[in-house]
Write a protein that holds these residues in place. Structure first.
Motif, PDB file in Angstrom:
ATOM      1  N   ALA A 124       2.756  13.240   2.805  1.00 29.54           N
ATOM      2  CA  ALA A 124       1.258  13.308   2.088  1.00 29.54           C
ATOM      3  C   ALA A 124       0.825  11.855   1.827  1.00 29.54           C
ATOM      4  O   ALA A 124      -0.170  11.541   1.993  1.00 29.54           O
ATOM      5  CB  ALA A 124       1.449  13.878   0.723  1.00 29.54           C
ATOM      6  N   VAL A 125       1.807  11.034   1.652  1.00 24.89           N
ATOM      7  CA  VAL A 125       1.695   9.523   1.545  1.00 24.89           C
ATOM      8  C   VAL A 125       1.003   9.067   2.954  1.00 24.89           C
ATOM      9  O   VAL A 125       0.053   8.206   2.789  1.00 24.89           O
ATOM     10  CB  VAL A 125       2.858   8.858   1.135  1.00 24.89           C
ATOM     11  N   ARG A 178      -1.431  -1.005   7.890  1.00 33.04           N
ATOM     12  CA  ARG A 178      -1.219  -2.217   7.126  1.00 33.04           C
ATOM     13  C   ARG A 178      -0.350  -1.538   5.854  1.00 33.04           C
ATOM     14  O   ARG A 178      -0.502  -2.564   4.616  1.00 33.04           O
ATOM     15  CB  ARG A 178      -2.614  -2.578   6.456  1.00 33.04           C
ATOM     16  N   ARG A 179       0.239  -0.678   5.941  1.00 30.02           N
ATOM     17  CA  ARG A 179       1.016   0.038   4.643  1.00 30.02           C
ATOM     18  C   ARG A 179       2.017  -0.867   4.047  1.00 30.02           C
ATOM     19  O   ARG A 179       2.147  -0.810   2.915  1.00 30.02           O
ATOM     20  CB  ARG A 179       1.854   1.337   5.116  1.00 30.02           C
ATOM     21  N   LYS A 180       2.597  -1.942   4.788  1.00 28.08           N
ATOM     22  CA  LYS A 180       3.785  -2.715   4.238  1.00 28.08           C
ATOM     23  C   LYS A 180       3.065  -3.916   3.392  1.00 28.08           C
ATOM     24  O   LYS A 180       3.947  -4.503   2.896  1.00 28.08           O
ATOM     25  CB  LYS A 180       4.623  -2.925   5.317  1.00 28.08           C
ATOM     26  N   GLY A 238       0.724  -0.965  -0.179  1.00 27.81           N
ATOM     27  CA  GLY A 238       0.072  -0.017   0.131  1.00 27.81           C
ATOM     28  C   GLY A 238       0.759   1.285   0.053  1.00 27.81           C
ATOM     29  O   GLY A 238       0.529   2.171  -0.608  1.00 27.81           O
ATOM     30  N   LEU A 239       1.943   1.424   0.884  1.00 31.19           N
ATOM     31  CA  LEU A 239       2.790   2.426   0.782  1.00 31.19           C
ATOM     32  C   LEU A 239       3.483   2.646  -0.425  1.00 31.19           C
ATOM     33  O   LEU A 239       3.318   3.739  -0.934  1.00 31.19           O
ATOM     34  CB  LEU A 239       4.038   2.184   1.810  1.00 31.19           C
ATOM     35  N   ALA A 240       4.113   1.533  -1.066  1.00 30.19           N
ATOM     36  CA  ALA A 240       4.668   1.936  -2.402  1.00 30.19           C
ATOM     37  C   ALA A 240       3.570   2.346  -3.397  1.00 30.19           C
ATOM     38  O   ALA A 240       4.091   3.069  -4.249  1.00 30.19           O
ATOM     39  CB  ALA A 240       5.287   0.530  -3.016  1.00 30.19           C
ATOM     40  N   GLY A 289     -11.434  -6.824   0.073  1.00 27.58           N
ATOM     41  CA  GLY A 289     -11.963  -5.760  -0.870  1.00 27.58           C
ATOM     42  C   GLY A 289     -12.239  -4.329  -0.275  1.00 27.58           C
ATOM     43  O   GLY A 289     -12.213  -3.440  -1.239  1.00 27.58           O
ATOM     44  N   GLY A 290     -12.738  -4.183   0.606  1.00 30.52           N
ATOM     45  CA  GLY A 290     -12.841  -2.891   1.282  1.00 30.52           C
ATOM     46  C   GLY A 290     -11.559  -2.170   1.537  1.00 30.52           C
ATOM     47  O   GLY A 290     -11.602  -0.883   1.144  1.00 30.52           O
ATOM     48  N   MET A 291     -10.401  -2.807   1.684  1.00 29.06           N
ATOM     49  CA  MET A 291      -9.145  -2.093   1.902  1.00 29.06           C
ATOM     50  C   MET A 291      -8.723  -1.866   0.730  1.00 29.06           C
ATOM     51  O   MET A 291      -8.130  -0.529   0.611  1.00 29.06           O
ATOM     52  CB  MET A 291      -8.316  -2.979   2.744  1.00 29.06           C
ATOM     53  N   GLN A 292      -9.211  -2.705  -0.511  1.00 34.39           N
ATOM     54  CA  GLN A 292      -8.693  -2.070  -1.817  1.00 34.39           C
ATOM     55  C   GLN A 292      -9.294  -0.946  -2.350  1.00 34.39           C
ATOM     56  O   GLN A 292      -8.466  -0.111  -2.893  1.00 34.39           O
ATOM     57  CB  GLN A 292      -8.673  -3.348  -2.669  1.00 34.39           C
ATOM     58  N   ARG A 293     -10.637  -1.042  -1.864  1.00 30.25           N
ATOM     59  CA  ARG A 293     -11.147   0.224  -2.464  1.00 30.25           C
ATOM     60  C   ARG A 293     -10.693   1.616  -1.545  1.00 30.25           C
ATOM     61  O   ARG A 293     -10.572   2.709  -2.130  1.00 30.25           O
ATOM     62  CB  ARG A 293     -12.748   0.031  -1.989  1.00 30.25           C
TER      63      ARG A 293
END
Length: 313
Positions: free
Chosen positions: A113-114, A126-128, A92-94, A136-140
């Motif tokens: 900003a990130v 959960r950024r790493k 998610g971070l990348a 699915g909700g996290m991807q949205r």
């Protein structure tokens, strides 16, 4: 106005996807763009973003024609597409860092900003993790982080809650409200009318490539309501049947539009009639009522009356 759409037109072969659309958007507005499948919403958004060139008419953002947007104006627009627009193998971070760099952010400004974008959508912890392992909700929500990392003044969100669980949907809607409270201008498309009502004050309804309604949600509902529905609840079904005849004979129900189900009498009246006047007429009959109430029209009922109830593919 920061967005001006004037007589916008676009055809694909013999299909007129957009056939003379006109509306504008003021800074700070939150507008729900509605329409059935094939109404022209996606094509209109694509022309607004400068991704598709119109055949006629014009669309401008901050006074610039979208066919010739400057880099500065492009950077003022954020887009959250219906499709998931990130790299599933990356964290998610990348992913958010990648989009931040595309918008010209660097160094400490980029890092801040990130982090802010991921914290805003509840993903910082959960950024790493690889995006493919997100729910699915996290991807949205990651999709939203990528679209807002550069703090756009205008945010266009196309069906951002498709396929998510109720908790994620609620989080996304709260995020949209927070963005608006922070001054963002939002164009939001959804097939969920309750979402539009939760985050927007105004709707633009399209059908067959044209705008069929535009305005404050309550005003649009009032303007396009075809009938007023009043419910009379009686003590027993037998009493309801007898009193329905009395109401009908008194001429209270327009066009003899009256329905009876169990102990409830439904009156379908001219929308110009005020509920207070209807109630007064009903009380004058001396019915033994349990209750009298008005069933308010909804955005969904108005949408269906304007665009039809037939399923479209």
């Amino acid at each position: 106005m920061i967005i001006e759409v004037n007589d916008l037109r676009k055809s694909f072969g013999s299909n007129a996807a957009v056939a003379g659309v006109t509306f504008d958007v003021a800074e700070g507005d939150a507008i729900g763009l509605l329409g059935p499948n094939g109404a022209g919403k996606s094509t209109t958004i694509s022309m607004l973003l400068g991704l598709v060139k119109p055949d006629g008419g014009s669309v401008s953002v901050f006074g610039e024609d979208t066919r010739r947007l400057s880099a500065k104006t492009r950077a003022s627009i954020g887009f959250v597409p219906q499709e998931l627009a990130f790299f599933p193998e990356l964290s998610g971070l990348a992913n958010v860092t990648y989009w931040g760099k595309l918008y010209g952010l660097r160094g400490g400004e980029l890092s801040a900003a990130v982090r802010e974008a991921l914290e805003f959508t509840g993903l910082w912890d959960r950024r790493k993790e690889a995006a493919k392992n997100y729910s699915g909700g996290m991807q949205r929500r990651l999709n939203i982080s990528c679209g807002i990392v550069h703090k756009p003044r205008i945010l266009i969100m196309d069906e951002p809650t498709v396929g998510v669980d109720p908790q994620s949907r609620n989080h996304i809607l709260e995020s949209v409200r927070a963005l608006r409270a922070g001054g963002s201008t939002i164009i939001y498309t959804s097939h969920y009318m309750e979402e539009i009502q939760a985050v927007c004050d105004r709707v633009v309804i399209m059908d067959d490539g044209r705008v069929v309604a535009d305005g404050d949600i309550d005003a649009v509902v009032d303007e396009h309501t075809l009938e007023r529905i009043v419910l009379l609840e009686l003590e027993t079904p037998e009493q309801a049947a007898a009193d329905a005849d009395r109401v009908l004979a008194a001429g209270i129900a327009a066009f003899d539009k009256i329905e009876l189900e169990e102990s409830t009498v439904t009156l379908r009246l001219d929308p110009a009639r005020r509920f207070a006047d209807v109630a007064k007429d009903v009380f004058a009959l001396g019915l033994n009522l349990v209750s009298i109430s008005e069933k308010r029209p909804t955005l969904e009922t108005v949408f269906l009356s304007l665009t039809g109830r037939t399923l479209r593919d």
